[in-house]
Design an enzyme around this catalytic site. Structure first.
Site, PDB file in Angstrom:
ATOM      1  CE1 TYR A 259       0.653  -0.021   4.422  1.00  0.00           C
ATOM      2  CE2 TYR A 259      -1.626  -0.623   4.754  1.00  0.00           C
ATOM      3  CZ  TYR A 259      -0.379  -0.371   5.263  1.00  0.00           C
ATOM      4  OH  TYR A 259      -0.180  -0.483   6.608  1.00  0.00           O
ATOM      5  CD  GLU A 260      -0.517   5.093   1.882  1.00  0.00           C
ATOM      6  OE1 GLU A 260      -0.581   5.911   0.959  1.00  0.00           O
ATOM      7  OE2 GLU A 260      -1.446   4.896   2.672  1.00  0.00           O
ATOM      8  N   GLY A 261       1.471   2.907  -2.650  1.00  0.00           N
ATOM      9  CA  GLY A 261       2.356   2.737  -3.795  1.00  0.00           C
ATOM     10  C   GLY A 261       3.170   1.473  -3.623  1.00  0.00           C
TER      11      GLY A 261
END
Lengths: 596, 596
Positions: free
Chosen positions: B440-442
């Site tokens: 997550y978050e890229g």
């Protein structure tokens, strides 16, 4: 939902083109296993795996096994029927001696098929998998009468088998076993103690379960020299072979595990259960090692199998999922985005997995064919060479294929992003299931120690010397082949580094065994890398030979790309392994235990 | 049951001895944060993490979140009370501007404390963690009126925040967002669409939840240039600040995930929900990036945090578990076996984790202090340098710390063998929880691409040039220090290899961007390794300085061992990264998509 297609064509290519299957003609049993027969058997096994076992994989994980209040253990919905189909197909006894109800087919075939069934459903495949290991131990060490009682029922799949080693205070160090065996007047023993982490320990798939149990006969020497092996059926067997009353062994609980939920991993309580000595008193460990060595190769297969099914699903996703544009410009401007397979880093992850898988499959087949040779060859020298190779490669395959196989399921999961983290795509189950194979049948650190401490020095280093000779001979034979040359450079470098590492251990581990322990993991992986590089070199040679004889299928063209990728992108790790190993045990042993 | 002790002393050592905390005196807010105050705050945070959050970690995993038939979402037992304690302690708004209800303390302190709370309970820590990210986005882009409505309530912990980006067809590629925003007569917008994977999306911890939502205003340009940011409260806020009626946003379901079960990851359905534009129309992406960059550093902390708690529990087990004997002879002949900490390979696994953890903690503190400098320094040049460093290091820390942090939880689990695979020891939860931070978050592939495609070439390579200059200056300054010399060799080598890699990208990626993509992962890890090696060099220097001024504690002595271990055993990977990177995109791009 994940899907699975067994790589039958690849198995056949390896057998025929890489390992020159015809040259095994002289081995008993192989004449019944012509390449046509092999193809047919693999095809049937593939079908069973794809159509019967795989559809139960996710539901089995979700439901898990249940221990009921009355102590009965049941498997997930559909498992009983699937097991019936598996047993009735004769798959359990595929390579078991026909004199004991097996089909007598070569062992390599069982290994190839195990890959398919584990890819489809690891938790399921463990039930028959443990049975074949138990059969091997009985075949080698049990009395003729014991074999007659148990093996045919196990080979037919009517009964399953287990191995009972671990206790709460005792895992790797079997000298700590406390389970007691008290001799009874009729020659049997009363077995009492608790075993934990017993895979397939209890279930409803069969009427009986044959437990092989390590225990200590009263008055036996302490440590591993006082351990004996017993056969302890869940249900006692009458003289006529029919089932009598239940034995005093019960499932205390089912372990709550990270994965393989559909396999019933049990705490088993033996409360004066009737058991019979297998082999000699206090010689239980060597007997169990037969089962364990066979099981270790089976676990190595699990590493590949989960890596393969994870690859297939990640690759399918990458070809379908539209997200972003190729770095070099839109590939399909008519669609809202390009499939993520256009991205180099997505390809890198997939190629790392696949370049491992295809070489690992080759290495496993080579080891399995060596097992067949070691057991069946009429030539003593050939048996010895094959047995050396099998002994050397078994810990490497177990350790490296499960370490890398697990890491590959993580990589495949990564390809799916957030969809890899949620359950519905099935990728996170592959990760959870695959994780166990690095642990059981000897944690991978134990494999590495078995390799450097036992297999390497054994018989004056005969096995590793032979391995180097095989690699060197291959390199020498193909020195002039300019087409093959690009695929050999990294192998040459890595095998040189492996020789340096071997030399370093010879010079530094005798005086300080901690140097062997400190370098064991790197040595195992360096040998694994060299082995897989050797497999790629042989595969590339086989593909180029086919190319010379005509065009190549897309599948075979891909192998040349993969061989190059493996050389350029995976073999460089060899140097890092050597550097770490030769740094020795100094910084590892310097810290006092209390400072950890 | 796992346990946890926050590494307060290590945080203080890094601040004081490695980063020379006094030199930040000139920054606003730092004068209120003397080292005594910092110590007291860290101690209180540690206590909360150890005593309130950690005891709920396993039960929270087992129970998970529940969506009730009426659509309400509840968190596991104890979470509400723990959250109340957390909010009332003022922890959410620790580094938030006092003008909006925060405490105005330095950001590095929030980062240090995040490590502790995530180690104790990652699923819990995400609720306030997402809130601080949402606050950052509002602080930068919202109108003064919006800030007044939302920020103080969020800083006090009365309301939480979320970020809503992902949709079923749209993850990394935000240009594919379909959620629509229709302007209403009163200046608000009606938001309609479905968002998935929304962490902390709905719950019972607070009365209101402030959703930040990316959506497309009717008629906006296609792609990322048509995306706007909206604030969409779960419950509408009246003019007087009191809560009015519920907004039209509902939790459709809770995702079934591999881990972080106690965080409610929701499918959120917006059905004409009232939302208000934050910042300018069609400029939603830059606004969301503020939140995302802050969140990325927070996720990097998660990588370290799980690695740390996994280490602590594995080390404790290794010191207690008796199994086998030391390779050099029994260490404690009076006991049935030695503790497994005597085995080099067990030590290797533990040391690999710890040598990572302590350097990662340093790197995070350095980045967080840079964030403080970038935001607060009165000197424009210092702000720029710090901002460059933060920009360069953020993707590296996110990618490398979560890749390695996850791998470390797997290693720690391995130390426990079978006990690591069953739930009761808690190790497998660390693995499952930690896995998400790579995604997550890229996803980490995106971090690598952000690094090589954006951060590296930005401003003519100013940030990476400055990084090389800092490393070179350190090496030059300490050239004559013979005591420090053994800790610098590998850093020198790795930074040379990193320079080669940078040069190679400059020469080969312009013409063919696939060369950048193909090398991005190796470049990120090579930079990460160099960064961690730089941290070890600075730590070793600080420890040797203390040694010169008197004796060393066992803890600081250990750091010298770890620095040596990192140099000898972890830095060699640098060469493999360089070799892979310079092999280019050839073998990666050669295979046609259909052949995967």
């Amino acid at each position: 939902m994940p899907s699975y297609k067994a790589p039958v064509r690849d198995t056949l290519f390896l057998l025929n083109d890489v390992f020159d299957y015809a040259r095994y003609d002289n081995l008993p049993g192989f004449s019944d296993a012509s390449l046509d027969i092999v193809e047919a058997v693999l095809g049937e096994g593939a079908k069973l795996s794809e159509e019967v076992l795989q559809p139960l994989n996710r539901s089995g994980d979700e439901e898990g096994c249940t221990r009921h209040v009355d102590g009965r253990v049941t498997t997930p919905k559909g498992f009983k029927e699937a097991y019936k189909a598996y047993a009735e197909g004769g798959w359990v006894g595929l390579s078991v001696d026909p004199a004991y109800g097996g089909q007598g087919l070569p062992y390599f075939l069982a290994i190839a098929l195990t890959e398919y069934s584990v890819s489809a459903n690891q938790a399921f495949a463990m039930y028959p998998g443990l049975t074949t290991g138990a059969i091997a131990a009985l075949q080698t060490h049990a009395s003729e009468a014991q074999k007659r009682i148990y093996v045919p029922k196990m080979a037919s799949g009517e009964w399953t088998g287990t191995m009972n080693l671990t206790e709460p205070q005792c895992g790797t160090d079997l000298g700590l076993i406390k389970t007691r065996a008290a001799p009874l007047a009729d020659g049997a023993y009363a077995i009492t103690g608790q075993k934990i982490f017993i895979s397939a320990g209890d279930h409803d798939l069969t009427e009986n379960i044959v437990h092989l149990v390590l225990a200590r006969i009263e008055g036996a020497p302490v440590g591993v020299k006082g351990i004996s092996l017993f056969v302890v059926p869940k249900v006692l067997v009458r003289e006529d072979g029919s089932l009598g009353e239940g034995n005093r062994v019960t499932c205390g609980s089912i372990e709550h595990k990270m994965g393989i939920h559909a396999n019933s991993t049990c705490v088993l309580n033996f409360d004066g259960a009737r058991g019979w000595l297998v082999g000699e008193e206090n010689r239980g460990l060597p007997a169990m090692f037969v089962m364990m060595n066979e099981a270790r190769l089976g676990v190595a297969v699990q590493g590949l199998a989960l890596s393969e099914v994870a690859y297939q699903n990640a690759a399918a996703y990458a070809k379908e999922r539209l997200q972003g544009r190729a770095l070099t410009g839109a590939r399909d401007a008519g669609k809202p985005a390009d499939p993520i397979i256009v991205h180099p880093d997505v390809r890198r992850m997939l190629l790392e997995i696949r370049a491992f898988n295809e070489a690992a499959r080759a290495a496993l087949l080579w080891a399995a064919l060596s097992a067949d040779e070691a057991r069946r060859s009429p030539d003593a020298a050939a048996r010895r060479t094959a047995d050396d190779r099998l002994g050397l490669l078994t810990p490497v395959l177990k350790g490296v294929l499960t370490d890398t196989g697990f890491a590959n399921t993580v990589k495949a999961q990564q390809v799916l992003g957030g969809h890899g983290y949620v359950a519905e795509w099935g990728m996170e189950q592959f990760v959870r299931d695959s994780r166990i194979s690095m642990i059981y049948e000897g944690a991978n650190g134990i494999q590495a120690l078995d390799l450097v401490g036992r297999k390497l020095p054994k018989d004056g280093g005969r096995a590793i010397t032979a391995f180097f000779a095989e690699v060197s001979a291959f390199l020498a034979q193909n020195k002039a082949d300019s087409e093959l040359a690009p695929y050999l450079g990294a192998l040459k470098a890595a095998s040189g580094q492996l020789q340096q590492a071997t030399m370093w251990l010879m010079q530094n581990a005798m005086g300080n065994p901690d140097n062997a322990g400190a370098g064991s993991n790197d040595y195992m992986h360096l040998l694994g890398l060299t082995l897989l590089g050797f497999m790629w070199a042989r595969i590339a040679k086989a593909v180029l030979a086919k190319k010379a004889n005509g065009g190549l299928s897309e599948e075979l063209e891909a192998k040349l790309v993969l061989a190059k990728f493996f050389n350029e992108r995976m073999m460089p790790e060899a140097g890092a392994h050597l550097a770490r190993l030769t740094s020795g045990a100094g910084s590892i042993m310097a810290m006092p235990a209390a400072a950890f």
